[in-house]
Design an enzyme around this catalytic site. Structure first.
Site, PDB file in Angstrom:
ATOM      1  CB  CYS A  95     -26.454  15.789 -31.008  1.00 27.63           C
ATOM      2  SG  CYS A  95     -27.156  16.991 -29.726  1.00 27.63           S
ATOM      3  CB  CYS A 100     -26.667  16.200 -26.387  1.00 25.31           C
ATOM      4  SG  CYS A 100     -25.599  16.296 -27.677  1.00 25.31           S
ATOM      5  CE  LYS A 103     -26.117  14.472 -21.842  1.00 30.13           C
ATOM      6  NZ  LYS A 103     -24.757  14.187 -22.091  1.00 30.13           N
ATOM      7  CD  GLU A 241     -23.040  13.168 -19.779  1.00 26.84           C
ATOM      8  OE1 GLU A 241     -22.901  14.347 -19.447  1.00 26.84           O
ATOM      9  OE2 GLU A 241     -23.306  12.658 -20.699  1.00 26.84           O
ATOM     10  CG  HIS A 504     -29.227  36.046  -1.757  1.00 30.10           C
ATOM     11  ND1 HIS A 504     -28.304  35.121  -1.417  1.00 30.10           N
ATOM     12  CD2 HIS A 504     -30.041  35.844  -0.550  1.00 30.10           C
ATOM     13  CE1 HIS A 504     -28.585  34.513  -0.180  1.00 30.10           C
ATOM     14  NE2 HIS A 504     -29.590  34.961   0.342  1.00 30.10           N
ATOM     15  CD  GLU A 509     -26.209  34.464  -3.651  1.00 33.28           C
ATOM     16  OE1 GLU A 509     -26.036  35.618  -3.517  1.00 33.28           O
ATOM     17  OE2 GLU A 509     -27.016  33.850  -3.170  1.00 33.28           O
TER      18      GLU A 509
HETATM   19  P1  FAD Z   1     -22.729  13.316 -35.725  1.00 28.33           P
HETATM   20  O1  FAD Z   1     -23.434  14.127 -34.806  1.00 28.33           O
HETATM   21  O2  FAD Z   1     -21.968  12.086 -35.101  1.00 28.33           O
HETATM   22  O3  FAD Z   1     -22.994  13.202 -37.225  1.00 28.33           O
HETATM   23  C1  FAD Z   1     -22.470  12.328 -38.273  1.00 28.33           C
HETATM   24  C2  FAD Z   1     -23.257  11.571 -39.254  1.00 28.33           C
HETATM   25  O4  FAD Z   1     -22.862  11.171 -40.260  1.00 28.33           O
HETATM   26  C3  FAD Z   1     -24.084  10.306 -38.627  1.00 28.33           C
HETATM   27  O5  FAD Z   1     -25.543  10.781 -38.740  1.00 28.33           O
HETATM   28  C4  FAD Z   1     -23.308   9.292 -39.013  1.00 28.33           C
HETATM   29  O6  FAD Z   1     -24.442   8.160 -39.109  1.00 28.33           O
HETATM   30  C5  FAD Z   1     -23.350   9.761 -40.570  1.00 28.33           C
HETATM   31  N1  FAD Z   1     -22.197   9.219 -41.434  1.00 28.33           N
HETATM   32  C6  FAD Z   1     -21.127   8.723 -40.971  1.00 28.33           C
HETATM   33  N2  FAD Z   1     -20.327   8.109 -42.089  1.00 28.33           N
HETATM   34  C7  FAD Z   1     -21.026   8.479 -43.197  1.00 28.33           C
HETATM   35  C8  FAD Z   1     -20.791   8.188 -44.504  1.00 28.33           C
HETATM   36  N3  FAD Z   1     -19.863   7.763 -44.824  1.00 28.33           N
HETATM   37  N4  FAD Z   1     -21.788   8.588 -45.379  1.00 28.33           N
HETATM   38  C9  FAD Z   1     -22.850   9.092 -44.931  1.00 28.33           C
HETATM   39  N5  FAD Z   1     -23.089   9.614 -43.607  1.00 28.33           N
HETATM   40  C10 FAD Z   1     -22.339   9.096 -42.777  1.00 28.33           C
HETATM   41  N6  FAD Z   1     -22.123  16.970 -26.867  1.00 28.33           N
HETATM   42  C11 FAD Z   1     -22.723  18.083 -26.304  1.00 28.33           C
HETATM   43  O7  FAD Z   1     -22.211  19.147 -26.662  1.00 28.33           O
HETATM   44  N7  FAD Z   1     -23.474  17.770 -25.215  1.00 28.33           N
HETATM   45  C12 FAD Z   1     -23.743  16.757 -24.557  1.00 28.33           C
HETATM   46  O8  FAD Z   1     -24.462  16.392 -23.690  1.00 28.33           O
HETATM   47  C13 FAD Z   1     -23.198  15.311 -25.342  1.00 28.33           C
HETATM   48  N8  FAD Z   1     -23.674  14.240 -24.682  1.00 28.33           N
HETATM   49  C14 FAD Z   1     -23.395  13.259 -25.599  1.00 28.33           C
HETATM   50  C15 FAD Z   1     -23.907  11.902 -25.076  1.00 28.33           C
HETATM   51  C16 FAD Z   1     -23.580  10.922 -25.699  1.00 28.33           C
HETATM   52  C17 FAD Z   1     -24.094   9.616 -25.271  1.00 28.33           C
HETATM   53  C18 FAD Z   1     -22.859  10.877 -26.878  1.00 28.33           C
HETATM   54  C19 FAD Z   1     -22.459   9.568 -27.934  1.00 28.33           C
HETATM   55  C20 FAD Z   1     -22.082  12.063 -27.365  1.00 28.33           C
HETATM   56  C21 FAD Z   1     -22.562  13.393 -26.658  1.00 28.33           C
HETATM   57  N9  FAD Z   1     -22.136  14.398 -26.983  1.00 28.33           N
HETATM   58  C22 FAD Z   1     -22.595  15.845 -26.284  1.00 28.33           C
HETATM   59  C23 FAD Z   1     -21.370  14.692 -28.375  1.00 28.33           C
HETATM   60  C24 FAD Z   1     -22.020  15.223 -29.658  1.00 28.33           C
HETATM   61  O9  FAD Z   1     -23.128  14.195 -29.885  1.00 28.33           O
HETATM   62  C25 FAD Z   1     -21.324  15.086 -30.722  1.00 28.33           C
HETATM   63  O10 FAD Z   1     -20.101  15.834 -30.609  1.00 28.33           O
HETATM   64  C26 FAD Z   1     -21.770  15.603 -32.000  1.00 28.33           C
HETATM   65  O11 FAD Z   1     -22.884  14.889 -32.260  1.00 28.33           O
HETATM   66  C27 FAD Z   1     -20.910  15.585 -33.112  1.00 28.33           C
HETATM   67  O12 FAD Z   1     -21.357  15.969 -34.329  1.00 28.33           O
HETATM   68  P2  FAD Z   1     -20.678  15.437 -35.823  1.00 28.33           P
HETATM   69  O13 FAD Z   1     -21.609  16.522 -36.668  1.00 28.33           O
HETATM   70  O14 FAD Z   1     -19.409  15.755 -35.678  1.00 28.33           O
HETATM   71  O15 FAD Z   1     -21.095  14.033 -35.949  1.00 28.33           O
END
Ligand code: FAD
Ligand code: NA7
Length: 531
Positions: A95, A100, A103, A241, A504, A509
């Site tokens: 994110c 997010c 973006k 997007e 308004h 609204e």
């Molecule tokens: P992540 O935030 O992906 O975190 C996982 C972390 O774990 C990462 O840092 C990764 O590198 C690390 N990792 C992975 N495997 C390992 C491992 N084995 N050991 C150690 N570390 C590891 N959501 C919204 O709500 N609004 C938005 O506007 C929105 N826009 C988005 C735009 C884009 C371009 C993208 C790609 C996503 C967007 N999202 C949005 C979705 C949102 O980013 C994700 O839903 C959210 O980040 C998921 O969180 P998470 O904790 O599951 O994983």
């Protein structure tokens, strides 16, 4: 607080039911596995940590911080494997680094481009109006500057909260041990509970040149060069997007659509969004699949694709961005060693109340099967889970009626059921669909296109007409739909909406002014601004 203790190589896990009574489940521990965990404090059979979180993104960090607030000893492992193009980033997950936040900043840049044009019709004078231009480098640097500041604040916050941050990849060695390798060498971490919060990364199609020459959302926000003429493959949330803000910044943008635009969203709204984007200059290649990407001598990319009739086409682009969905990063975790099962496509984890099939291993966020891939979902689920594990809470995450917005750039915000999903669940005869076009006041003077400012309320037909879904296309749709999401949670009805006095002149609204149903066949266009 849920409890786990080990006695004579038997693990007892206390599980509290909804009345607060604790029942103990027990399981014999494989002595060999346990003995391999050097970090276990063998004198009292305890674990090094109460909670080890694998993945320092939205879900993992929220759970970790809440758990430490409740007195737990927590470690978070986070590691970013560089993208095929070499893009990498800091702590905080998708994110804040490549999702997010960057973006939304680029979306805002695109909106400001439109605002500059509007401003002139409102009397703002630009001495050299013909020569207003946009600098990709300046935008990218500003966005990356902000992202790095968030990385820094996140690290400081973890330190202040005494969450141990380990910059290493976590891999299961056994159900109670995670191995990682850091600059300081190998470490084995044992814990009472584990939380899998590894999120996902973009997929690439299996076609020649995709990985070598294509980019993904992991690269676009830090792209060293101007994207130029861009082909975006994929017509989901991220594809729309990215193409939307690139066009808004003045680049030639084309979207390649495999089946439909925004599958899973209300399809009428998706079509309105696609029409809006097309009016703004985004091109669509419908029912097409990429076949190959080839690098030409001048560095440009020749893309070959086929349509539904298997006819072949090609064109030359500066950038090819793949937005064809994301892969959950479970393969790398060696889940089999922990006994955690994956579901569906073989990558996501099907958890009940975030608990996997292995009782002390939990999962939140994008890694979950059939749950919305959204930051607030991951954050909320992580926080509630920590409260259940380390506090007195029994509150589970509610994945229903989660609002979301596609920043396209004219935004599409929605909450609840699409018209299709409601029809499938309740039958068309049992639904009342209210809809209407509207005219944002701020669009009048610059004479902006209002033809796609549209909203829809999906409701049950009987009684006070319980609202099942709300859909809104227009400026600030995200801000508008958020409040209505709370109302839907409180069982909003059409009667209540109609009895709500609007503010308004706003566009929110419009939801209080709905009166035309699709069934009536009446014209959904507004008569005047104040009718
Ligand atoms: P992540 O935030 O992906 O975190 C996982 C972390 O774990 C990462 O840092 C990764 O590198 C690390 N990792 C992975 N495997 C390992 C491992 N084995 N050991 C150690 N570390 C590891 N959501 C919204 O709500 N609004 C938005 O506007 C929105 N826009 C988005 C735009 C884009 C371009 C993208 C790609 C996503 C967007 N999202 C949005 C979705 C949102 O980013 C994700 O839903 C959210 O980040 C998921 O969180 P998470 O904790 O599951 O994983
Ligand atoms: P989505 O929403 O799953 O969209 C992926 C898009 O890519 C969708 O239009 C797919 O078409 C298309 N697709 C999938 N595979 C291919 C191949 N092989 N070739 C061409 N096109 C393909 O993923 P996003 O990445 O946009 O968003 C994921 C989440 O991130 C989203 O829910 C937000 O919450 C944040 P299809 O419809 O399957 O025919």
């Amino acid at each position: 607080m849920a409890s786990v203790f080990c006695f004579n190589n038997v693990i007892f896990r206390g599980v509290r039911n909804f009345r607060g009574n604790t029942f103990y489940a027990f399981k014999t521990v494989n002595t060999q596995i346990r003995n391999s965990s050097s970090a276990v404090n063998k004198s009292n059979n305890s674990y090094e940590y109460d909670l080890v979180v694998i993945g320092g993104g939205s879900g993992g960090l929220s759970a970790a911080k809440e758990a430490t607030n409740l007195g737990a000893k927590v470690a978070v492992l986070d590691y970013v494997t560089p993208s095929p193009r070499g893009s990498k980033w800091g702590l905080g997950g998708t994110c804040v680094n490549v999702g997010c936040i960057p973006k939304k900043l680029m979306h805002q840049a695109a909106l400001l481009g439109e605002a500059v044009k509007d401003a002139q019709s409102y009397g703002w004078q630009f001495p050299d109006a013909e020569n207003i231009s946009h600098s990709w480098d300046a935008l990218r640097d500003a966005v990356q500057g902000h992202v790095k500041s968030v990385n820094w604040v996140t690290r400081v916050e973890l330190r202040d909260k005494k969450v141990e941050y380990i910059n290493g990849v976590g891999v299961f060695k056994d159900p109670f041990t995670v191995q990682t390798v850091t600059k300081q060498g190998e470490r084995l971490l044992t814990a009472k509970y584990f939380l899998i919060a590894v999120g996902g990364r973009p997929r690439y199609p299996d076609i020649p040149g995709a990985i070598e020459y294509g980019i993904s959302s992991d690269d676009i926000f830090s792209l060293p060069n101007e994207p130029g003429k861009t082909l975006v493959v994929g017509a989901g949330y991220i594809g729309l997007e990215c193409a939307g803000f690139l066009r808004g910044l003045g680049y030639d943008a084309t979207i390649m659509v495999r089946s439909v635009v925004l599958r899973g969203f209300d399809q009428q709204m998706a079509e309105v969004i696609a029409a809006e984007m097309q009016d703004k200059g985004v091109k669509f290649l419908h029912k097409c699949l990429p076949k190959a990407v080839e690098k030409l001598d001048d560095g440009k990319l020749k893309v070959t694709w086929v349509n539904a009739q298997k006819e072949e086409f090609n064109d030359v682009f500066d950038t090819v961005l793949f937005a064809i969905g994301r892969r959950a990063l479970t393969r790398e975790l060696d889940l089999a060693k922990a006994g955690v099962k994956v579901a569906g496509d073989g990558e996501k984890i099907d958890a009940v109340n975030e608990q996997t099939n292995v009782p002390h291993i939990y999962a939140v966020g994008d890694v979950l099967y059939k749950k919305p891939e959204l930051t607030p979902v991951a954050i909320h689920a992580g926080r509630l889970l920590a409260r259940r594990l380390f506090g007195d809470s029994t509150v589970n995450m509610d994945y229903e009626n989660v609002a979301t917005t596609v920043f396209s750039p004219l935004e599409y915000g929605c909450v609840g059921l699409s018209e299709e999903a409601a029809t499938e669940k309740y039958g068309a005869d049992n639904l009342e669909i209210y809809h209407g076009y509207y005219k944002p006041t701020e669009f009048f003077i610059p004479q902006r296109n209002i033809s796609h400012c549209y909203l829809k309320v999906v409701a049950l037909r009987e009684g006070d007409q319980k609202v099942l879904g709300m859909h809104f296309i227009g400026p600030n749709a995200g801000e508008i739909i958020q409040g209505f999401a709370a109302a839907i949670k409180l069982n909003l009805t059409v009667q209540v909406l109609m009895n709500t006095v609007g503010i308004h002149p706003t566009i929110a609204e419009e939801f209080t002014r709905i009166n035309v149903t699709k069934r009536s066949g009446k014209d959904p266009n507004p008569a005047s601004c104040c009718s």
